[in-house]
Design a protein around this motif. Structure first.
Motif, short mmCIF file in Angstrom:
data_model
loop_
_atom_site.label_atom_id
_atom_site.label_comp_id
_atom_site.label_asym_id
_atom_site.label_seq_id
_atom_site.Cartn_x
_atom_site.Cartn_y
_atom_site.Cartn_z
N ASP A 226 0.84 -1.20 0.00
CA ASP A 226 0.00 0.00 0.00
C ASP A 226 0.88 1.24 0.00
OD1 ASP A 226 0.85 0.41 2.68
OD2 ASP A 226 -0.77 -0.86 3.40
N GLU A 227 0.23 2.41 0.05
CA GLU A 227 0.95 3.67 -0.02
C GLU A 227 1.53 4.09 1.33
OE1 GLU A 227 -3.48 4.56 0.50
OE2 GLU A 227 -2.18 3.12 -0.54
N HIS A 228 1.23 3.36 2.40
CA HIS A 228 1.72 3.71 3.73
C HIS A 228 3.12 3.13 3.95
CE1 HIS A 228 -2.28 5.20 4.42
NE2 HIS A 228 -2.80 4.00 4.24
N VAL A 229 4.06 3.62 3.18
CA VAL A 229 5.41 3.05 3.17
C VAL A 229 6.05 3.11 4.54
CG1 VAL A 229 7.70 3.22 2.11
CG2 VAL A 229 5.66 3.66 0.74
N GLN A 230 5.74 4.16 5.33
CA GLN A 230 6.37 4.33 6.63
C GLN A 230 6.00 3.22 7.61
OE1 GLN A 230 4.00 6.20 5.36
NE2 GLN A 230 2.33 6.35 6.85
N LYS A 231 4.93 2.49 7.34
CA LYS A 231 4.51 1.40 8.22
C LYS A 231 5.26 0.10 7.93
CE LYS A 231 -0.21 3.03 9.16
NZ LYS A 231 -1.65 2.66 9.14
N TRP A 232 5.98 0.07 6.84
CA TRP A 232 6.72 -1.13 6.45
C TRP A 232 8.18 -0.95 6.84
CZ3 TRP A 232 4.17 -5.32 4.51
CH2 TRP A 232 2.86 -5.10 4.04
N LEU A 233 8.73 -1.89 7.58
CA LEU A 233 10.10 -1.82 8.08
C LEU A 233 11.02 -2.62 7.17
CD1 LEU A 233 9.36 -2.40 11.86
CD2 LEU A 233 9.63 -0.21 10.68
N PRO A 234 12.16 -2.05 6.76
CA PRO A 234 13.08 -2.84 5.94
C PRO A 234 13.82 -3.88 6.78
CG PRO A 234 14.00 -0.68 6.39
CD PRO A 234 12.60 -0.66 6.94
N VAL A 235 14.01 -5.05 6.21
CA VAL A 235 14.91 -6.03 6.82
C VAL A 235 16.33 -5.57 6.50
CG1 VAL A 235 15.69 -8.43 6.81
CG2 VAL A 235 13.25 -7.91 6.57
N PRO A 236 17.20 -5.41 7.49
CA PRO A 236 18.56 -4.93 7.21
C PRO A 236 19.32 -5.90 6.30
CG PRO A 236 18.08 -4.84 9.56
CD PRO A 236 16.98 -5.64 8.93
#
Length: 256
Positions: A226-236
């Protein structure tokens, strides 16, 4: 590069993540935003766990957006744990045997990325897989070879050690052969209880991988749905996300 997602949580219908979101996996099969190629039309697959001990799978060579059977079963199948994958081939044939996820016993595995110089390394890489496992290998992809190396290194006993050992095997052969192309991968694997998601690259450009936990529902994706990119955390980079049974999500650095 391929796109994939993994879900674990309260039972939901597969269509809720495959088709419903604005940037669903089916949308990504046509218009991926964070991949080297926008179209992932070289087959697809889903794997899920239900009431039986072993997972079910459905894989085919049609583009995911063009298979009415996929839409039909996604409307009917409800699961608390499933993997889904849309494929962009990196050189091996478009065949059902080469579509993800791959299964062996209770394990499901899927992958995005490529072993640099795989065509040169393939014979030696496959020679590392013991005969008892090699006879179960059905396809020709580097992805499936990585999976069987993990099984060989004791995936059932110590998944993190097996993952690191398989990556180390590949890197050792690449270095011995003087291959300078990168080995890049994200991968997801599960035994129906715990979930492992890997983000790794031998260079500084690992493929994208994100995760989100909401109300006890874990979703791991190649790119946000979705467009709520800030809610998705990157795996390092260089880490494995571990969602063990009945425990919190942890991030472990790869030993490879």
């Amino acid at each position: 590069m391929c796109r994939w997602l993994t879900y674990r949580g309260d039972p939901i219908y597969l269509e809720d993540l495959l088709f419903a979101p604005r940037y669903s996996l089916i949308e990504q099969s046509l218009h991926a935003r964070k991949a080297a190629v926008a179209t992932n039309g070289d087959g697809f697959g889903v794997g899920w766990y239900a009431e039986r001990d072993l997972p079910g799978t459905y894989r085919d060579i049609l583009p995911a957006w063009n298979d009415p059977n996929l839409r039909s079963i996604a409307h009917q199948i409800r699961s608390s744990l499933f993997l889904a994958h849309v494929r962009a081939s990196t050189g091996t044939a478009t065949s059902r045997a080469n579509c993800h996820p791959f299964s062996n016993g209770r394990w499901l595995f899927m992958h995005n990325g490529q072993i640099g110089g795989y065509a040169r390394l393939r014979r030696r890489l496959e020679a590392l897989i013991p005969d008892g496992l090699y006879e179960q290998r059905l396809g020709t992809t580097d992805s499936e070879a990585i999976f069987y190396l993990m099984l060989h290194h004791g995936l059932d006993r110590d998944p993190l050690a097996a993952i690191s050992a398989a990556i180390a095997d590949v890197r050792k052969l690449m270095i011995e052969d003087g291959i300078t192309e990168a080995f890049r991968m994200t991968a997801s694997l599960t035994d129906g209880r715990s979930v492992y998601a890997i983000r790794y690259s031998s260079d500084a450009e690992p493929p994208s991988l994100y995760w989100r936990m909401e109300d006890g529902r874990l979703t791991i994706v190649s790119e946000p749905l979705d467009e709520h990119v800030q809610k998705w955390l990157p795996v390092p980079p260089g880490h494995v996300l571990v969602a063990a049974e009945a425990s919190e999500v942890t991030l472990s650095a790869l030993a490879a």
